[in-house]
Write a protein that holds these residues in place. Structure first.
Motif, mmCIF file in Angstrom:
data_model
loop_
_atom_site.group_PDB
_atom_site.id
_atom_site.type_symbol
_atom_site.label_atom_id
_atom_site.label_comp_id
_atom_site.label_asym_id
_atom_site.label_seq_id
_atom_site.Cartn_x
_atom_site.Cartn_y
_atom_site.Cartn_z
ATOM 1 N N ALA A 32 15.870 -70.767 -49.898
ATOM 2 C CA ALA A 32 16.211 -71.529 -48.698
ATOM 3 C C ALA A 32 15.211 -72.660 -48.507
ATOM 4 C CB ALA A 32 16.189 -70.605 -47.491
ATOM 5 N N LEU A 33 15.656 -73.723 -47.863
ATOM 6 C CA LEU A 33 14.732 -74.823 -47.556
ATOM 7 C C LEU A 33 13.749 -74.351 -46.485
ATOM 8 C CD1 LEU A 33 17.238 -77.827 -47.594
ATOM 9 C CD2 LEU A 33 15.826 -76.902 -49.448
ATOM 10 N N LYS A 34 12.660 -75.107 -46.349
ATOM 11 C CA LYS A 34 11.563 -74.620 -45.501
ATOM 12 C C LYS A 34 11.569 -75.284 -44.127
ATOM 13 C CE LYS A 34 10.695 -72.516 -49.232
ATOM 14 N NZ LYS A 34 11.599 -71.370 -49.410
ATOM 15 N N ILE A 35 11.326 -74.460 -43.117
ATOM 16 C CA ILE A 35 11.339 -74.959 -41.739
ATOM 17 C C ILE A 35 9.945 -75.448 -41.340
ATOM 18 C CG2 ILE A 35 10.914 -72.706 -40.640
ATOM 19 C CD1 ILE A 35 13.130 -73.566 -38.577
ATOM 20 N N ASP A 36 9.909 -76.440 -40.451
ATOM 21 C CA ASP A 36 8.627 -77.083 -40.095
ATOM 22 C C ASP A 36 7.575 -76.103 -39.563
ATOM 23 O OD1 ASP A 36 9.848 -76.645 -37.666
ATOM 24 O OD2 ASP A 36 9.818 -78.725 -36.988
ATOM 25 N N VAL A 37 8.011 -75.067 -38.853
ATOM 26 C CA VAL A 37 7.052 -74.095 -38.273
ATOM 27 C C VAL A 37 6.140 -73.523 -39.362
ATOM 28 C CG1 VAL A 37 6.912 -72.009 -36.846
ATOM 29 C CG2 VAL A 37 9.003 -73.338 -36.859
ATOM 30 N N GLY A 38 6.744 -73.149 -40.493
ATOM 31 C CA GLY A 38 5.968 -72.552 -41.585
ATOM 32 C C GLY A 38 5.127 -73.594 -42.307
ATOM 33 N N ILE A 39 5.692 -74.786 -42.474
ATOM 34 C CA ILE A 39 4.963 -75.851 -43.178
ATOM 35 C C ILE A 39 3.689 -76.203 -42.389
ATOM 36 C CG2 ILE A 39 5.096 -78.278 -43.922
ATOM 37 C CD1 ILE A 39 8.169 -77.849 -44.218
ATOM 38 N N GLU A 40 3.826 -76.218 -41.074
ATOM 39 C CA GLU A 40 2.690 -76.555 -40.206
ATOM 40 C C GLU A 40 1.580 -75.500 -40.326
ATOM 41 O OE1 GLU A 40 1.927 -79.187 -38.834
ATOM 42 O OE2 GLU A 40 0.324 -78.563 -37.471
ATOM 43 N N VAL A 41 1.968 -74.230 -40.456
ATOM 44 C CA VAL A 41 0.968 -73.161 -40.625
ATOM 45 C C VAL A 41 0.162 -73.412 -41.903
ATOM 46 C CG1 VAL A 41 0.651 -70.708 -41.159
ATOM 47 C CG2 VAL A 41 2.223 -71.385 -39.348
ATOM 48 N N LEU A 42 0.858 -73.741 -42.985
ATOM 49 C CA LEU A 42 0.169 -73.976 -44.261
ATOM 50 C C LEU A 42 -0.800 -75.151 -44.117
ATOM 51 C CD1 LEU A 42 3.052 -73.626 -46.897
ATOM 52 C CD2 LEU A 42 1.454 -71.881 -46.126
ATOM 53 N N ARG A 43 -0.308 -76.218 -43.486
ATOM 54 C CA ARG A 43 -1.151 -77.419 -43.344
ATOM 55 C C ARG A 43 -2.420 -77.081 -42.545
ATOM 56 N NH1 ARG A 43 -2.353 -81.342 -40.134
ATOM 57 N NH2 ARG A 43 -1.135 -80.454 -38.429
ATOM 58 N N GLN A 44 -2.221 -76.403 -41.413
ATOM 59 C CA GLN A 44 -3.377 -76.079 -40.557
ATOM 60 C C GLN A 44 -4.358 -75.169 -41.291
ATOM 61 O OE1 GLN A 44 -2.635 -74.429 -36.731
ATOM 62 N NE2 GLN A 44 -1.489 -76.224 -36.040
ATOM 63 N N PHE A 45 -3.828 -74.202 -42.022
ATOM 64 C CA PHE A 45 -4.702 -73.263 -42.724
ATOM 65 C C PHE A 45 -5.549 -74.010 -43.755
ATOM 66 C CE2 PHE A 45 -5.923 -70.027 -45.790
ATOM 67 C CZ PHE A 45 -6.294 -68.960 -44.977
ATOM 68 N N TYR A 46 -4.886 -74.872 -44.530
ATOM 69 C CA TYR A 46 -5.617 -75.598 -45.584
ATOM 70 C C TYR A 46 -6.624 -76.590 -44.993
ATOM 71 C CZ TYR A 46 -2.424 -73.544 -48.963
ATOM 72 O OH TYR A 46 -1.737 -72.642 -49.737
ATOM 73 N N GLU A 47 -6.326 -77.082 -43.792
ATOM 74 C CA GLU A 47 -7.236 -78.074 -43.212
ATOM 75 C C GLU A 47 -8.371 -77.451 -42.412
ATOM 76 O OE1 GLU A 47 -3.998 -81.731 -42.891
ATOM 77 O OE2 GLU A 47 -4.941 -81.000 -41.059
ATOM 78 N N THR A 48 -8.152 -76.224 -41.892
ATOM 79 C CA THR A 48 -9.179 -75.707 -40.971
ATOM 80 C C THR A 48 -9.618 -74.263 -41.201
ATOM 81 O OG1 THR A 48 -7.552 -74.866 -39.392
ATOM 82 C CG2 THR A 48 -8.230 -77.152 -39.107
ATOM 83 N N ASN A 49 -8.855 -73.491 -41.961
ATOM 84 C CA ASN A 49 -9.161 -72.055 -41.935
ATOM 85 C C ASN A 49 -9.198 -71.374 -43.317
ATOM 86 O OD1 ASN A 49 -7.836 -69.246 -39.925
ATOM 87 N ND2 ASN A 49 -9.781 -69.527 -40.919
ATOM 88 N N VAL A 50 -9.437 -72.131 -44.385
ATOM 89 C CA VAL A 50 -9.447 -71.498 -45.707
ATOM 90 C C VAL A 50 -10.574 -70.464 -45.789
ATOM 91 C CG1 VAL A 50 -9.835 -71.876 -48.173
ATOM 92 C CG2 VAL A 50 -8.377 -73.458 -46.887
ATOM 93 N N SER A 51 -10.238 -69.262 -46.165
ATOM 94 C CA SER A 51 -11.205 -68.152 -46.326
ATOM 95 C C SER A 51 -10.403 -66.934 -46.762
ATOM 96 C CB SER A 51 -11.912 -67.838 -45.005
ATOM 97 O OG SER A 51 -10.952 -67.576 -44.020
ATOM 98 N N ASN A 52 -11.108 -65.910 -47.223
ATOM 99 C CA ASN A 52 -10.406 -64.702 -47.645
ATOM 100 C C ASN A 52 -10.238 -63.744 -46.457
ATOM 101 O OD1 ASN A 52 -9.164 -62.812 -49.355
ATOM 102 N ND2 ASN A 52 -10.504 -63.364 -51.045
ATOM 103 N N VAL A 53 -9.388 -62.723 -46.623
ATOM 104 C CA VAL A 53 -9.198 -61.740 -45.539
ATOM 105 C C VAL A 53 -9.829 -60.402 -45.920
ATOM 106 C CG1 VAL A 53 -7.098 -62.697 -44.517
ATOM 107 C CG2 VAL A 53 -6.895 -61.186 -46.496
ATOM 108 N N HIS A 54 -10.215 -59.636 -44.892
ATOM 109 C CA HIS A 54 -10.766 -58.283 -45.048
ATOM 110 C C HIS A 54 -12.044 -58.265 -45.888
ATOM 111 C CE1 HIS A 54 -6.201 -57.245 -45.019
ATOM 112 N NE2 HIS A 54 -6.658 -57.177 -43.781
#
Ligand SMILES: Cc1ncc(COP(=O)(O)O)c(C=O)c1O
Length: 406
Positions: A32-54
């Motif tokens: 399926a094509l991608k909705i803006d809500v998800g694309i925005e999450v990826l953008r924000q994560f790559y710009e401000t929150n890159v790190s590992n979990v746990h």
């Protein structure tokens, strides 16, 4: 209803991009094509929150972990499951391989596994390989000539030796919706088998409620529901997940390791070895929450079925064209063949006409064989961003293709 979906259509940047280039997308069953809500999450994560979990005490890692686990909650809510019943994998295929490996360890020679002729290879090959390895019997419930599951024969194949029943909710070839209530009560009445539902196609057109379905496991891929590719969701009943051995081992899935022995973490973490697709999971959580708020899946299916219905009416004007599957049970997929023409030749010309749709066996060779579809089918699949225009375009392009090929 129309306006609602037309408004949502604008939230898919690729649709806007394709529209400008005069291109059309009728291949949502593939992805399926991608909705803006998800694309925005990826953008924000790559710009401000890159790190590992746990794995970190620093703020970035704590924040990412919180969002990642919050996403698990949202996904559980979407399925009406519990938080720790949700395991992240890479895709539907990996979820099914996990189950074949882990559930397979409980099975013994002579036990039986039941699938159907309409399964995607992802829900066929893991069981075939498992059966060969352990001396199990893999039984395949046949379809009728209208590509519906033959419920009488399905019932006859169920018996106390059946230990796993794994089947698709919606066929990715015909779009046919299987009657889950009937299937699930037959399984429960005649066996004590684990019931696995492949929801790869139904996740985008059905209200999935694992308690209501009463399945033991349910699997789907994030990329089929407007979110990033690279994440699979495996739902399993808590008690069963607790019993299952892990599929892969490595970082993040243990409580202790010694040189001779290790202890696995509690569920769901014992199934999540290695660094996951963190930002993808967070995006999937946001997309599913958004859809639950904004969409009634029953309304969506009606919209898509109406498009399929219109396409069926228009395409039936083409001489020699035959639809595969039964109209009554069809969801958002329309598969067809045209006498004297190979489906791949048609798809090749349709691509030149700027139409994206899929031809071939759709990873369902047993079904193709059962229905004697030697050159596969052409498949148009519809989603919320499609509209009538695409149906007319499909008809015009098929006319053009046939004028070249015939
Ligand atoms: C019914 C069904 N099952 C399984 C799969 C496999 O999904 P994935 O390739 O995301 O693992 C698909 C993909 O098209 C599918 O349609």
């Amino acid at each position: 209803m129309k306006n609602k979906f037309q408004d949502l259509r604008k939230r898919f940047p690729q649709i806007v991009f394709m529209e400008e280039k005069g291109e059309f997308y009728l291949d949502s069953a593939a992805t399926a094509l991608k909705i803006d809500v998800g694309i925005e999450v990826l953008r924000q994560f790559y710009e401000t929150n890159v790190s590992n979990v746990h794995r970190g005490e620093h703020n970035l890692s704590l924040k990412a972990t919180e969002k990642y686990e919050k996403a698990r909650e949202k996904i559980a809510h979407f399925l009406n499951a519990e938080f720790n019943e949700i395991v992240f994998t890479r895709n539907t295929t990996e979820s099914l391989n996990l189950l074949a490996h882990s559930l397979g360890s409980f099975l013994q020679e002579g036990d039986e596994i039941l699938v159907t002729q309409m399964e995607h290879h992802s829900n066929f090959l893991p069981w075939q390989v498992l059966a060969q390895k352990k001396g199990l019997k893999l039984k395949v419930a046949p379809v009728t000539s209208s590509a519906l599951l033959d419920l009488n024969l399905f019932e006859q194949l169920l018996n106390p030796k059946t230990k796993i029943v794994s089947l698709t909710h919606v066929s990715n070839v015909t779009g046919v919706l299987n009657p889950l209530d009937e299937i699930s009560s037959l399984i429960r009445k005649k066996t004590s088998a684990y019931f696995i539902l492949d929801a790869a196609q139904s996740v985008s057109c059905q209200n999935l409620n694992v308690k209501k379905i009463n399945c033991d496991f349910l699997v789907f891929s994030s990329h089929k529901i407007f979110a990033p590719s690279g994440i699979g969701v495996l739902y399993g009943k808590k008690k069963l997940l607790e019993k299952l051995p892990p599929y892969q081992v490595g970082g993040g899935m243990i409580t202790d390791v010694s040189e001779t022995k290790s202890e696995w973490a509690k569920i769901p973490y014992k199934f999540e070895a290695g660094t996951p697709f963190i930002e993808g999971v967070i995006a999937l959580g946001e997309v599913l929450s958004f859809l639950r708020k904004e969409l009634d899946f029953k309304e969506l299916l009606k919209w898509e079925q109406n498009l399929v219905f219109q396409a069926e009416n228009l395409l039936s004007q083409i001489p020699g064209l035959r639809f595969i599957g039964c109209k009554k049970n069809r969801t958002n997929i329309l598969s067809f063949v045209i006498e004297g023409v190979h489906s791949s030749d048609l798809a090749f010309i349709l691509a030149k006409e700027k139409l994206a749709l899929r031809a071939g066996h759709h990873c369902c060779i047993p079904l193709m064989k059962a229905l004697c579809l030697n050159s596969g089918t052409l498949r148009a699949s519809f989603s919320l961003y499609n509209r009538e225009e695409e149906i007319y375009k499909l008809k015009r392009s098929l006319d053009t293709a046939l004028s070249i090929l015939l």
